[in-house]
Scaffold this motif. Structure first.
Motif, PDB file in Angstrom:
ATOM      1  N   PHE A   1      -8.582  44.434  -3.680  1.00 39.48           N
ATOM      2  CA  PHE A   1      -9.423  43.534  -2.903  1.00 39.48           C
ATOM      3  C   PHE A   1     -10.873  44.016  -2.875  1.00 39.48           C
ATOM      4  CE2 PHE A   1     -11.424  42.681   1.240  1.00 39.48           C
ATOM      5  CZ  PHE A   1     -11.590  41.315   1.114  1.00 39.48           C
ATOM      6  N   HIS A   2     -11.053  45.284  -2.522  1.00 37.50           N
ATOM      7  CA  HIS A   2     -12.425  45.764  -2.375  1.00 37.50           C
ATOM      8  C   HIS A   2     -13.166  45.852  -3.707  1.00 37.50           C
ATOM      9  CE1 HIS A   2     -11.348  46.935   1.800  1.00 37.50           C
ATOM     10  NE2 HIS A   2     -12.618  46.667   1.999  1.00 37.50           N
ATOM     11  N   SER A   3     -12.475  46.289  -4.774  1.00 36.56           N
ATOM     12  CA  SER A   3     -13.227  46.354  -6.034  1.00 36.56           C
ATOM     13  C   SER A   3     -13.649  44.963  -6.447  1.00 36.56           C
ATOM     14  CB  SER A   3     -12.455  47.072  -7.148  1.00 36.56           C
ATOM     15  OG  SER A   3     -11.089  47.022  -6.933  1.00 36.56           O
TER      16      SER A   3
ATOM     17  N   VAL B   1     -10.094  36.409   9.918  1.00 34.84           N
ATOM     18  CA  VAL B   1     -10.784  36.968   8.756  1.00 34.84           C
ATOM     19  C   VAL B   1      -9.957  36.755   7.492  1.00 34.84           C
ATOM     20  CG1 VAL B   1     -11.421  39.145   7.655  1.00 34.84           C
ATOM     21  CG2 VAL B   1     -12.159  38.671   9.980  1.00 34.84           C
ATOM     22  N   TYR B   2      -8.673  37.018   7.574  1.00 34.01           N
ATOM     23  CA  TYR B   2      -7.816  36.787   6.404  1.00 34.01           C
ATOM     24  C   TYR B   2      -7.933  35.351   5.949  1.00 34.01           C
ATOM     25  CZ  TYR B   2      -5.211  41.194   6.791  1.00 34.01           C
ATOM     26  OH  TYR B   2      -4.842  42.501   6.802  1.00 34.01           O
ATOM     27  N   PHE B   3      -7.870  34.435   6.915  1.00 35.44           N
ATOM     28  CA  PHE B   3      -7.892  32.999   6.582  1.00 35.44           C
ATOM     29  C   PHE B   3      -9.205  32.628   5.885  1.00 35.44           C
ATOM     30  CE2 PHE B   3      -8.964  28.611   7.781  1.00 35.44           C
ATOM     31  CZ  PHE B   3      -7.915  27.958   7.164  1.00 35.44           C
TER      32      PHE B   3
ATOM     33  N   MET C   1     -17.922  43.910  10.240  1.00 33.96           N
ATOM     34  CA  MET C   1     -19.086  44.771  10.489  1.00 33.96           C
ATOM     35  C   MET C   1     -19.044  46.033   9.639  1.00 33.96           C
ATOM     36  SD  MET C   1     -21.272  43.644  12.720  1.00 33.96           S
ATOM     37  CE  MET C   1     -22.165  45.069  13.345  1.00 33.96           C
ATOM     38  N   HIS C   2     -17.845  46.407   9.200  1.00 37.37           N
ATOM     39  CA  HIS C   2     -17.748  47.729   8.576  1.00 37.37           C
ATOM     40  C   HIS C   2     -18.532  47.861   7.286  1.00 37.37           C
ATOM     41  CE1 HIS C   2     -14.446  45.796   6.263  1.00 37.37           C
ATOM     42  NE2 HIS C   2     -14.686  46.702   5.353  1.00 37.37           N
ATOM     43  N   PHE C   3     -18.750  46.750   6.551  1.00 37.73           N
ATOM     44  CA  PHE C   3     -19.491  46.970   5.310  1.00 37.73           C
ATOM     45  C   PHE C   3     -20.998  47.022   5.521  1.00 37.73           C
ATOM     46  CE2 PHE C   3     -20.960  42.731   4.321  1.00 37.73           C
ATOM     47  CZ  PHE C   3     -19.980  41.865   4.752  1.00 37.73           C
TER      48      PHE C   3
HETATM   49  C1  HEM Z   1     -19.179  47.932   0.971  1.00 38.44           C
HETATM   50  C2  HEM Z   1     -18.235  48.695   0.994  1.00 38.44           C
HETATM   51  C3  HEM Z   1     -16.958  48.539   1.763  1.00 38.44           C
HETATM   52  C4  HEM Z   1     -16.272  49.603   2.228  1.00 38.44           C
HETATM   53  C5  HEM Z   1     -16.638  51.076   2.072  1.00 38.44           C
HETATM   54  C6  HEM Z   1     -15.101  49.097   2.897  1.00 38.44           C
HETATM   55  C7  HEM Z   1     -14.149  49.908   3.506  1.00 38.44           C
HETATM   56  C8  HEM Z   1     -13.016  49.434   4.126  1.00 38.44           C
HETATM   57  C9  HEM Z   1     -12.037  50.251   4.757  1.00 38.44           C
HETATM   58  C10 HEM Z   1     -12.074  51.771   4.854  1.00 38.44           C
HETATM   59  C11 HEM Z   1     -11.081  49.445   5.247  1.00 38.44           C
HETATM   60  C12 HEM Z   1      -9.837  49.893   6.000  1.00 38.44           C
HETATM   61  C13 HEM Z   1      -8.732  49.995   5.042  1.00 38.44           C
HETATM   62  C14 HEM Z   1      -7.585  50.708   5.694  1.00 38.44           C
HETATM   63  O1  HEM Z   1      -6.764  50.041   6.364  1.00 38.44           O
HETATM   64  O2  HEM Z   1      -7.500  51.933   5.550  1.00 38.44           O
HETATM   65  C15 HEM Z   1     -11.443  48.106   4.942  1.00 38.44           C
HETATM   66  C16 HEM Z   1     -10.685  47.006   5.275  1.00 38.44           C
HETATM   67  C17 HEM Z   1     -11.093  45.709   5.060  1.00 38.44           C
HETATM   68  N1  HEM Z   1     -12.264  45.307   4.437  1.00 38.44           N
HETATM   69 FE1  HEM Z   1     -13.661  46.513   3.611  1.00 38.44          FE
HETATM   70  N2  HEM Z   1     -15.100  47.745   2.846  1.00 38.44           N
HETATM   71  C18 HEM Z   1     -16.226  47.350   2.161  1.00 38.44           C
HETATM   72  C19 HEM Z   1     -16.601  46.038   1.886  1.00 38.44           C
HETATM   73  C20 HEM Z   1     -15.920  44.922   2.310  1.00 38.44           C
HETATM   74  C21 HEM Z   1     -16.330  43.560   2.088  1.00 38.44           C
HETATM   75  C22 HEM Z   1     -17.581  43.165   1.356  1.00 38.44           C
HETATM   76  C23 HEM Z   1     -15.384  42.759   2.684  1.00 38.44           C
HETATM   77  C24 HEM Z   1     -15.279  41.284   2.802  1.00 38.44           C
HETATM   78  C25 HEM Z   1     -16.103  40.462   2.523  1.00 38.44           C
HETATM   79  C26 HEM Z   1     -14.385  43.612   3.248  1.00 38.44           C
HETATM   80  C27 HEM Z   1     -13.267  43.135   3.921  1.00 38.44           C
HETATM   81  C28 HEM Z   1     -12.277  43.934   4.433  1.00 38.44           C
HETATM   82  C29 HEM Z   1     -11.091  43.430   5.078  1.00 38.44           C
HETATM   83  C30 HEM Z   1     -10.720  41.987   5.289  1.00 38.44           C
HETATM   84  C31 HEM Z   1     -10.340  44.544   5.464  1.00 38.44           C
HETATM   85  C32 HEM Z   1      -8.984  44.547   6.170  1.00 38.44           C
HETATM   86  C33 HEM Z   1      -7.914  44.850   5.186  1.00 38.44           C
HETATM   87  C34 HEM Z   1      -6.567  45.020   5.844  1.00 38.44           C
HETATM   88  O3  HEM Z   1      -6.394  45.905   6.664  1.00 38.44           O
HETATM   89  O4  HEM Z   1      -5.670  44.227   5.519  1.00 38.44           O
HETATM   90  N3  HEM Z   1     -14.723  44.913   3.016  1.00 38.44           N
HETATM   91  N4  HEM Z   1     -12.642  48.112   4.246  1.00 38.44           N
END
Ligand code: HEM
Ligand code: SF4
Ligand code: SF4
Lengths: 240, 496
Positions: free
Chosen positions: A53-55, A126-128, A199-201
């Motif tokens: 997903f992230h890549s 968010v998933y939706f 917010m995390h990104f």
């Molecule tokens: C830019 C760099 C990004 C980093 C470093 C990053 C990092 C992370 C991390 C560490 C998690 C938690 C994963 C876990 O459960 O251990 C996560 C989850 C998630 N991220 Fe990112 N993220 C990035 C970009 C994005 C972007 C651009 C989006 C969406 C547009 C996104 C959407 C999500 C979603 C939806 C989850 C929840 C996944 C789940 O738990 O099912 N992320 N991300």
């Protein structure tokens, strides 16, 4: 009427909410800004879901942003059919990665009991939204070919017209409905950022690359105080 | 020279009775919360054994700590820039099953069960899912199980103990164990700090306590991987990492940390060590066989006039320097050199030192006969029941000579006290012991006294924190007169 609400009112509202909202969230609820990692509870399925997903999403997001910032160069590059083909196919592939990733993530959320206790309503929304966004994106790419080119030449002018407060609805009004949905859902996504884990990104820790490994913080930095010229205030603590 | 002050600790393992009071004191104050149930900032392990989380010392599994790469010191996996590639999914992070799934009991059922032919029972209920579970593990699951194949034999510290010695070690008569209470070492070269991409983990300048800013933590979880002692834990509910904070609110008001205050065996000592921060990099990256000596070199003599002058120049308070002079830790570690850091080879320069246990020095099988009546009152250290290599792997980066030196000193103190109280040490035994260890009767008495007689005030020499001065920098204390405290408190419930 409904068009101008969705294509002009909504974008403005979304961008406004995004800007003000994320600043306020960061400033006053900075504590709540975290990736809310659930790897501790389930790691194996997350490996595939999260990596795919992230890549995918990071590349796609960057692609959209680059297209928005430098549309002219994109138009130039994509005027060669071969290049256009290469970029288009690559983007589509990343779209598939993203789709596979988000599907795996959703499946994981449902299957793993342990995750239920750390899933908020906002996570489901968010998933939706992401799922809608990725699916419509892929459909657009499939049915309305060479999107890279028309995104840069037709959609970006619309987005830019929003930015300079002279919204030009005409450009987008004539677009196919699939593209409209993709655009509208994109703004919904943007507007949701301050209220979700997304917010995390925004707090991607790039600064790590140039900071020194060790971090020592003084409540009252005597050394700095001695060398400070400011006799009244001294050095403010940077703690917490 | 950049002199700093560090709150350091000594645990005297011969005195630990394995009662786990320390762990419970800590749990009651700090980690009795949702998401933190599985965290044991302080835990007590049985050695030989696999510890908590299971096999934490095996860095092939957990990839923690620093490694020497040529002249450079690098984090084993986290670090720059590789750490940033592990944010989405960190393959080296321990997961809940490496610890255990926290549980409670369905007590209500005891009251509400309908009448029946059996006694109702309280089933185990998972604190994560709320559903009944079969408990498969827990904290100190291997308590007192040093002889067992699953735990004792899987101890990584047996890796270079000869097969013969290992075989002998697990014979019923030779079986031995000791306790190893563990907590965050508040290291001088902390891997957790270095690995955190957000800069949320930091060392306090005043006293060297290592803390995680809950405000800045973004759940990238690299500190959990990087800490080779596995003393940074991820709170699965709040989405923040947490670790031992050395009870800093207690320290600041002059009280010992809860685990130390409550210690039944009175094995714990706490005091100030002054050290030269300019030397950290150089000493932490020295060859493995010099690690112990170099770490001792970094600590400065608080009685030296030059050190005192430089310390004052660096803003270290007079009260802190005075505390450093009275520090029991300085005596154990630097003056007497009978306390050693745990796993110095992780290169984090821990501030927690252990006086290794003497108990294995007793008895040896000879011609199939269990020899316990040696002419040498307590047998010889070389012939001890527990192979020295094992203790060396724990406390002196594998160097047997270092551990032998310490054990001999401890032995000498015992000979000496035996002579003083019973007066039956024969021949030149005592003189030889003094000569070979370099101890004197006075020093032996001092060791004896600090080990067994001193009260709270001498075991814990806590410098004034001068928090009042620190607070004056932030706000006017006048405004706060009559109030109940400073700072703010926020709930940890998830907002969105
Ligand atoms: C830019 C760099 C990004 C980093 C470093 C990053 C990092 C992370 C991390 C560490 C998690 C938690 C994963 C876990 O459960 O251990 C996560 C989850 C998630 N991220 Fe990112 N993220 C990035 C970009 C994005 C972007 C651009 C989006 C969406 C547009 C996104 C959407 C999500 C979603 C939806 C989850 C929840 C996944 C789940 O738990 O099912 N992320 N991300
Ligand atoms: S023991 Fe671990 S958590 Fe504690 S300071 Fe050292 S590296 Fe950090
Ligand atoms: S309270 Fe003291 S004696 Fe008891 S287990 Fe902990 S360290 Fe050992």
């Amino acid at each position: 009427m409904i068009d101008s609400f969705l294509l002009i009112g909504l974008p403005y509202a979304a961008i406004f909410i995004f800007l003000i909202g994320s600043i306020l969230r960061f400033r006053y609820y900075g504590y709540s800004v975290t990736s809310h990692s659930s790897q501790f509870l389930e790691s194996d399925k997350l490996f595939w879901g999260s990596r795919l997903f992230h890549s995918g999403i990071v590349v796609l997001l960057l692609g959209h942003i680059i297209g928005f910032l430098i549309p002219k160069s994109i138009i130039v590059v994509t005027s060669t059919p071969l290049w256009m083909m290469v970029i288009e196919v690559t983007a589509f592939a990343f779209g598939l990665l993203t789709l596979a990733g988000i599907v795996l993530l959703i499946k994981r959320r449902i299957q793993e009991k342990r995750l239920h206790s750390v899933t908020s309503k906002m996570d489901l929304i968010v998933y939706f939204v992401i799922l809608t966004q990725v699916i419509t994106g892929l459909l657009v790419a499939y049915y309305h070919r060479w999107g890279i080119s028309w995104y840069a030449s037709s959609l970006v002018p619309f987005l830019r017209s929003l930015i300079i407060f002279m919204p030009d609805q005409a450009v987008i009004a004539s677009m196919p409905w699939l593209i409209k949905i993709h655009t509208i859902s994109a703004f919904v996504f943007i507007g949701l950022i301050p209220f979700t884990r997304l917010m995390h990104f925004l707090v991607y820790p790039l600064a790590y690359l140039w900071r020194s490994y060790q971090l020592v913080i003084w409540n009252r930095d005597q050394k700095a105080m001695h060398s400070s010229k400011n006799t009244r205030e001294g050095v403010k603590p940077v703690n917490n | 020279m950049d002199i700093r002050s560090q709150i350091a600790m000594v645990f005297h393992l011969d005195k630990c009775i394995g009662c786990h009071t320390c762990s419970i004191a800590c749990k009651n104050i700090w980690t009795d919360r949702k998401g933190a149930e599985y965290m044991w900032w302080n835990n007590v392990e049985t050695k030989p054994g696999t510890g908590y989380p299971t096999k934490w010392e095996d860095q092939k599994i957990y990839k923690g700590g620093w490694v020497k790469n040529g002249d450079k010191l690098e984090l084993r996996v986290a670090g720059k820039p590789t750490g940033l590639t592990k944010l989405y999914h960190n393959p080296d992070m321990p997961v809940m099953d490496d610890y255990y799934e926290p549980w409670t009991y369905d007590y209500d059922h005891l009251f509400e069960a309908p009448a029946g032919s059996d006694q109702p029972t309280a089933r185990t209920i998972s604190l994560v899912t709320g559903e009944p579970i079969d408990v498969k593990g827990g904290p100190n699951w291997d308590d007192d199980l040093s002889g067992t194949p699953d735990y004792g034999r899987n101890d990584i510290n047996l890796r270079n103990v000869s097969a013969e010695d290992q075989e002998a070690m697990f014979q019923l008569e030779r079986m031995t164990m000791h306790y190893l209470p563990r907590m965050c070492n508040h290291c001088l070269n902390p891997a957790c700090v270095a690995a955190c991409p957000s800069g949320a983990v930091y060392k306090r300048g005043e006293d060297g306590v290592v803390l995680i800013s809950q405000e800045k933590c973004r759940a990238w979880r690299l500190c959990v991987t990087a800490c080779p002692y596995k003393k940074s834990y991820y709170n699965w509910s709040s989405g923040k990492s947490e670790k031992c904070l050395l009870c800093y609110p207690r320290l600041e008001t002059g009280q010992a940390p809860a685990c130390m205050h409550s210690c039944v065996g009175r094995i714990r000592y706490l005091g100030v060590l002054l050290y030269d921060a300019d030397k950290i990099k150089e000493f932490a990256s020295c060859p493995e066989n010099e690690l112990i000596d170099r770490q001792l070199d970094i600590y400065l003599n608080p009685f030296s006039e030059k050190v005192i002058r430089d310390a004052k120049k660096n803003g270290i308070a007079d009260s802190t320097i005075e505390a450093a002079q009275k520090s029991p830790v300085y005596k154990f570690v630097k003056e007497w050199k009978i306390a050693l850091p745990l796993h110095a080879e992780f290169r984090t320069m821990p501030s927690l030192f252990y006086v290794p246990p003497m108990l294995p020095v007793m008895g040896k099988m000879e011609n199939g006969v269990y020899e316990s009546t040696t002419t040498n009152l307590w047998g010889k250290i070389e012939e001890s029941r527990l192979p020295l290599q094992y203790l060396a792997n724990l406390f002196s980066a594998g160097n047997q000579d270092k551990i032998k030196e310490v054990l001999k000193k401890l032995m000498t103190v015992r000979y000496h006290r035996r002579q003083v109280t019973v007066n039956d040490i024969e021949g030149s035994l005592l003189d030889d012991a003094f000569e070979s260890t370099g101890l004197t009767p006075d020093v032996a008495d001092a060791i004896y006294r600090l080990t067994s007689l001193v009260k709270y005030d001498e075991r814990f020499v806590i410098p004034a924190a001068h928090r009042e001065e620190a607070i004056e920098m932030i706000e006017s204390t006048d405004d706060r007169k009559g109030n109940t405290g400073f700072g703010e408190k926020k709930g940890t419930r998830r907002v969105f």
